[in-house]
Design an enzyme around this catalytic site. Sequence first.
Site, PDB file in Angstrom:
ATOM      1  N   HIS A 252       0.863  -1.189   0.000  1.00 19.06           N
ATOM      2  CA  HIS A 252       0.000   0.000   0.000  1.00 19.06           C
ATOM      3  C   HIS A 252       0.894   1.232   0.000  1.00 19.06           C
ATOM      4  CE1 HIS A 252      -3.054   2.906   1.155  1.00 19.06           C
ATOM      5  NE2 HIS A 252      -3.992   1.981   1.018  1.00 19.06           N
ATOM      6  N   ARG A 275      -7.063  10.333  -0.231  1.00 19.52           N
ATOM      7  CA  ARG A 275      -6.743  10.776  -1.590  1.00 19.52           C
ATOM      8  C   ARG A 275      -8.007  10.849  -2.435  1.00 19.52           C
ATOM      9  NH1 ARG A 275      -3.493   6.415  -3.392  1.00 19.52           N
ATOM     10  NH2 ARG A 275      -3.594   5.415  -1.357  1.00 19.52           N
TER      11      ARG A 275
END
Length: 473
Positions: A252, A275
């Site tokens: 990740h 995000r």
Amino acid sequence: MTQASQKPVIVVGSGLAGLSAAYEALKAGATVRMLDRAPKPGGNSIKASSGINGAGTQYQRIAGITEDALFYDDTVRSAGQRFSSAGSSSVVDRKALVSLLTSRSCSAVDWLVEEFGIDLGVVAPLGGHSIARTHRGAKGTPGFSIVSALLKKLGDSPEFQLTNAAEVLSLITNQNGAVSGVRYTHEGETHELHGAVVFAAGGFAGDAKGLLAKYRPDLTGLPSTNDDRPGAHGILEEIGAEFVDMDSVQVHPTGFVDPKEPEARYKFLAAEALRGEGGILLSHEGKRFVNELGTRAHVSDAIMRMPRSSSENSRQWDVTLLLDPGACEAAQGHLGFYIFKGLMEKKKVKDLEPSVIQAVDDYARAVASGADTAFGRKSFGHWTLQAGEGNREAEVCIGRVTPITHFTMGGAAFNEAAQVLRMDKTPIKGLWAAGEITGGIHGDNRLGGSSLLECVVFGRVAGSQAAKAVVGV
């Protein structure tokens, strides 16, 4: 057969896959014994922070998304070469597994909302998705909200029993190779428990010196979102289970670097939703360098191509995650916790480094124009900040992040009925599996939001099938 005389459904693991299996087994008339080696229930599911995917849901329609027919295609695209090169010789039927996952995603979201009263009304875009389909609530993190609700509902049933700090040692099999129970230790004593088994013991991203070192030695030294513990895969291997994609490990791109313990191996995940709601990533030079909503593999690779931070004792990068006021407000359910933990802080734009101010202005211009010509980002979330001197008193939220090992796509081969398979594709009788212990769905790369989804979809299948074996219907 009465409930008092029938054998139970034995669920190994108390993450969302195990909890979903337990609930369906109870509804089908079985008693359930859940065994978990951790001192507290919830597994990695309770830490899940981005949400659960659902295509064609009521919440998408409320958000103005009238159609979502691309979930299957997005999943296949993210799965990459492992999916496209899979032929009839593959132990797992990848097309069937992905079809089941995506086609039941809407009903999985509805199930959580209607059966347990969970708020999943916020829909956000995540990396690799062609449309917003990842659901979470307005407050708190989705993993905690979902797991807590299921645990409470299960705890209300007298036919459900959870034993924590119970280490499963092996599966019991009969002369025909069928699974008939488990051996486990609890409080220093070894026990045998007989019944149908649902194995939902999770992945091996935290098994740094064991399975991770065996299958992905190149990831040695990376921090992780997983607790340091051995994988349970050997228990299935001992009875002939086949494994697929074991070298497919997801890194990740964003785990928080805690300023108080910057080199700690265990790190909190910086949710992809940050995000999705508008956050951007900046290099150590204060510049954007990637489409923040690319797949996890794409964003991670972009970070890891840059120079590492100067520490000799850890394998980390110096990347800044920045959210403008609009993104901060949209992600408030996450930010409260992150700021409380000291993982993110608020700063006025005027107090940022000049290179970062320039990056903020450049991105704000791109958002205003509707075209990110630098990196091709198409969704800007809730970013509202305008470029120029007028934004200098505005507060942004920032934190330092680095790639971490997060999820293992590989695991036990299984089918649409959640049966664990041998190399010759025959199912091992008496045994079902769901969640991260299984392999074959995600291929090269898992889409964010599909981990909780697979736990619900295949956990429910496993629980209902195992119940049929003990209830006799």
